[in-house]
Motif scaffolding. Structure first.
Motif, short mmCIF file in Angstrom:
data_model
loop_
_atom_site.label_atom_id
_atom_site.label_comp_id
_atom_site.label_asym_id
_atom_site.label_seq_id
_atom_site.Cartn_x
_atom_site.Cartn_y
_atom_site.Cartn_z
N UNK A 140 5.66 8.12 -20.76
CA UNK A 140 6.27 9.09 -19.86
C UNK A 140 7.42 8.44 -19.09
N UNK A 141 8.45 9.19 -18.72
CA UNK A 141 9.53 8.63 -17.90
C UNK A 141 9.05 8.46 -16.46
N UNK A 142 8.47 7.32 -16.18
CA UNK A 142 7.80 7.10 -14.91
C UNK A 142 7.98 5.65 -14.47
N UNK A 143 8.26 5.48 -13.20
CA UNK A 143 8.34 4.15 -12.60
C UNK A 143 7.83 4.24 -11.18
N UNK A 144 7.75 3.09 -10.52
CA UNK A 144 7.29 3.09 -9.13
C UNK A 144 7.75 1.83 -8.42
N UNK A 186 15.70 10.46 2.10
CA UNK A 186 15.50 9.82 0.79
C UNK A 186 14.70 10.77 -0.07
N UNK A 187 15.21 11.08 -1.26
CA UNK A 187 14.63 12.14 -2.07
C UNK A 187 14.81 11.82 -3.55
N UNK A 188 13.84 12.18 -4.36
CA UNK A 188 13.90 11.99 -5.80
C UNK A 188 13.34 13.25 -6.45
N UNK A 189 14.18 13.99 -7.12
CA UNK A 189 13.76 15.29 -7.67
C UNK A 189 12.55 15.16 -8.59
N UNK A 190 12.55 14.16 -9.46
CA UNK A 190 11.49 14.04 -10.45
C UNK A 190 10.46 12.97 -10.13
N UNK A 191 10.69 12.15 -9.09
CA UNK A 191 9.71 11.13 -8.72
C UNK A 191 8.41 11.76 -8.26
N UNK A 192 7.33 11.47 -8.96
CA UNK A 192 6.05 12.08 -8.62
C UNK A 192 5.87 13.47 -9.19
N UNK A 193 6.67 13.81 -10.18
CA UNK A 193 6.48 15.08 -10.90
C UNK A 193 5.00 15.25 -11.26
N UNK A 194 4.42 16.46 -11.11
CA UNK A 194 2.98 16.63 -11.35
C UNK A 194 2.52 16.18 -12.73
N UNK A 195 3.32 16.44 -13.76
CA UNK A 195 2.92 16.06 -15.12
C UNK A 195 2.91 14.54 -15.26
N UNK A 196 3.96 13.89 -14.77
CA UNK A 196 4.02 12.43 -14.86
C UNK A 196 2.94 11.78 -14.00
N UNK A 197 2.68 12.36 -12.83
CA UNK A 197 1.65 11.81 -11.95
C UNK A 197 0.27 11.93 -12.60
N UNK A 198 0.00 13.07 -13.22
CA UNK A 198 -1.28 13.25 -13.89
C UNK A 198 -1.41 12.29 -15.07
N UNK A 229 0.79 -1.23 0.00
CA UNK A 229 0.00 0.00 0.00
C UNK A 229 0.82 1.28 0.00
N UNK A 230 2.17 1.18 0.01
CA UNK A 230 3.01 2.38 0.04
C UNK A 230 3.76 2.50 -1.27
N UNK A 231 3.73 3.70 -1.86
CA UNK A 231 4.25 3.91 -3.21
C UNK A 231 5.42 4.90 -3.19
N UNK A 232 6.48 4.56 -3.91
CA UNK A 232 7.58 5.48 -4.19
C UNK A 232 7.65 5.64 -5.70
N UNK A 233 7.58 6.88 -6.18
CA UNK A 233 7.66 7.10 -7.63
C UNK A 233 9.11 7.35 -8.06
N UNK A 234 9.46 6.76 -9.20
CA UNK A 234 10.80 6.88 -9.78
C UNK A 234 10.67 7.32 -11.22
N UNK A 235 11.78 7.21 -11.96
CA UNK A 235 11.79 7.65 -13.35
C UNK A 235 12.00 6.53 -14.36
N UNK A 236 12.30 5.31 -13.88
CA UNK A 236 12.59 4.22 -14.81
C UNK A 236 12.53 2.89 -14.09
#
Length: 480
Positions: free
Chosen positions: A330-334, A350-362, A159-166
């Motif tokens: 989109x460059x999106x992973x999770x 723990x930080x990811x600059x682009x993980x969960x970017x608004x455009x990718x999330x939408x 139930x816990x999600x971390x967004x990545x880019x690939x």
């Protein structure tokens, strides 16, 4: 000479079979050319009510010259004469001349809903006009709504999600979480697998042609539960014993985790033998490890019978990784895991600059909505078996087809020169690969020996598209 090395970027393969191609491959190509002059009518692509825009950009030769000059030489391309693809719509692609191609590879199993699906494009454009980027140091509804919708697709306590880019980044993070959570280092993966191109994920990848000679520690590779080429056929329990043997003889008896693709992607659409994962998961958990399912290519309903690949084996992993189809390009992973495992990342920042970017999330949220609205899993459950059955009809017709396998719209067709010995038909695969493109069908190619056609199209692929693909393959194979 068929420059196979250039097409697939595999210099090792080039050295291995260059001599064969120069004589045998040239003979095959000549035979193809002769037969095409005898007036055979080619299969006709299904009608499609869409006209591409006129293209006024740079053309193939100029792009290729600049690519060679400015881009890394490790970047390879398909085909003797590469395609300049300039537009896409649903399951079709268009080149610089406006010619239409049936895309049966989906941007390497990435375009799940269809090229430029209007619902997804609208969601991306709408969000882009409002806010392109912040980071998770601020609040934004797009990431939380997407995470909630994604978590709802999982069983148990995932139930816990971390967004990545690939996909590479997802597997990298999942492995680090496994090691932090268990306090152990050793990871076990499966031979013939592919999990990414970073130094760590390369260690878990188990094909030599995807591995550089750099330090790769703590990775052990278990026997591949391959029903076609494996020594135990479809007996998953016998393959599973090798994982226990690795734990007993190759580690301290304690491991961080086990990672596997339910159907190997780069490895050539190899579905693991039935009954494999349950005993493996038991062995790994008994040794203190966690179980990771790499769903980068198998997730989101592509399997037809199930939404996630691990469900086909009746197990629930501790961590699930994904990318590709989650973003439809989109460059999106999770990474999805349990609250307990997720907590380990709070030990440090723990930080990811682009993980969960608004455009990718939408865009990613729009993908989930489209898959549900258009019932794409159910669609794959119908079209996939239809296509597999049609391909098996070709297998009955042509000795060169050694195996047709897969589930839903994740299919492999393996070519061999000898069915009994299962000798990889590398040259024949290369020739047919080119002919499919010439007749308007784009497929992938994979497997350790490059002799497997990877058929993994956008999930809007139809029975009519299936018929066209099979008819084209029939025509190409008839000329070998």
């Amino acid at each position: 000479m068929l420059n196979i090395g250039k097409r697939v970027g595999d210099n090792l393969l080039k050295r291995r079979i260059n001599g064969i191609v120069s004589s045998r491959g040239a003979a095959i190509s000549t035979a193809v050319e002769k037969k095409e002059t005898h007036g055979f009518s080619l299969p006709q692509m299904p009608p499609f009510d869409y006209k591409p825009q006129p293209y006024s950009g740079p053309f193939l030769d100029e792009i290729l010259q600049k690519r060679k000059q400015y881009l890394c030489p490790s970047m390879f391309y398909f085909y003797e004469k590469p395609l300049n693809i300039v537009e896409g719509k649903m399951q079709y692609l268009f080149d610089e001349s406006g010619r239409r191609y049936l895309d049966a590879f989906g941007g390497i199993v990435t375009v799940s809903c269809g090229h430029c699906h209007p619902d997804i494009v609208d969601a991306i454009v709408k969000q882009t006009r409002l806010l392109q980027h912040t980071t998770t140091i601020y609040l934004h509804h797009a990431i939380t709504e997407f995470a909630e919708a994604l978590a709802a697709k999982f069983p148990g306590n995932l139930k816990v999600v971390f967004f990545t880019n690939s996909g590479t980044e997802s597997n990298e993070l999942a492995t680090m979480m496994a090691r932090l959570y268990t306090g152990n280092h050793d990871m076990i993966s499966v031979r013939n697998s592919y999990h990414g191109s970073s130094a760590n994920t390369m260690g878990m990848t188990a094909q030599s042609k995807w591995k550089y000679n750099v330090v790769q520690t703590g990775a052990h590779h278990a026997l591949n539960p391959n029903p076609y080429r494996g020594p135990f056929g479809s007996d998953g329990a016998k393959y599973a014993k090798d994982v226990q043997d690795i734990i007993d003889f190759g580690t301290s008896g304690r491991v961080a985790g086990f990672i596997a693709e339910p159907i190997q992607g780069v490895g050539g659409a190899v579905e693991m033998a039935p009954g494999y994962l349950k005993p493996v998961y038991e062995s790994v958990r008994k040794a203190g490890g966690v179980c990771i399912s790499d769903e980068v290519q198998t997730g989101f309903g592509r399997m037809g019978s199930h939404y996630w690949g691990f469900e086909t084996q009746g197990v629930i992993p501790d961590i699930v990784t994904m990318a590709k189809g989650i973003g439809n390009g989109l460059p999106l992973g999770a990474v999805v895991t349990t609250p307990e495992i997720a907590q380990v990342l709070t030990q440090r920042c723990h930080f990811n600059t682009f993980g969960g970017n608004p455009v990718c999330a939408a865009g990613g949220h729009a993908v989930l909505k489209v898959l549900d609205k258009e019932k794409r899993q159910e669609h794959c459950a119908v079209v996939g078996p239809y296509l597999i059955n049609r391909l098996r009809e070709l297998q009955d017709k042509y000795e060169v087809i050694g195996d047709v396998r897969g589930r839903g719209l994740m299919i492999g067709v393996e070519l061999v020169t000898d069915r009994a010995a299962k000798t990889p038909a590398q040259v024949e695969t290369a020739v047919v690969f080119e002919k499919l493109k010439d007749m308007g069908v784009l497929v992938g190619k994979g497997g350790m020996y490059g002799n497997v056609f990877r058929i993994k199209p956008p999930m809007c692929f139809t029975k009519e598209d299936s018929d066209f693909l099979v008819d084209v393959m029939d025509h190409a194979l008839s000329q070998l």
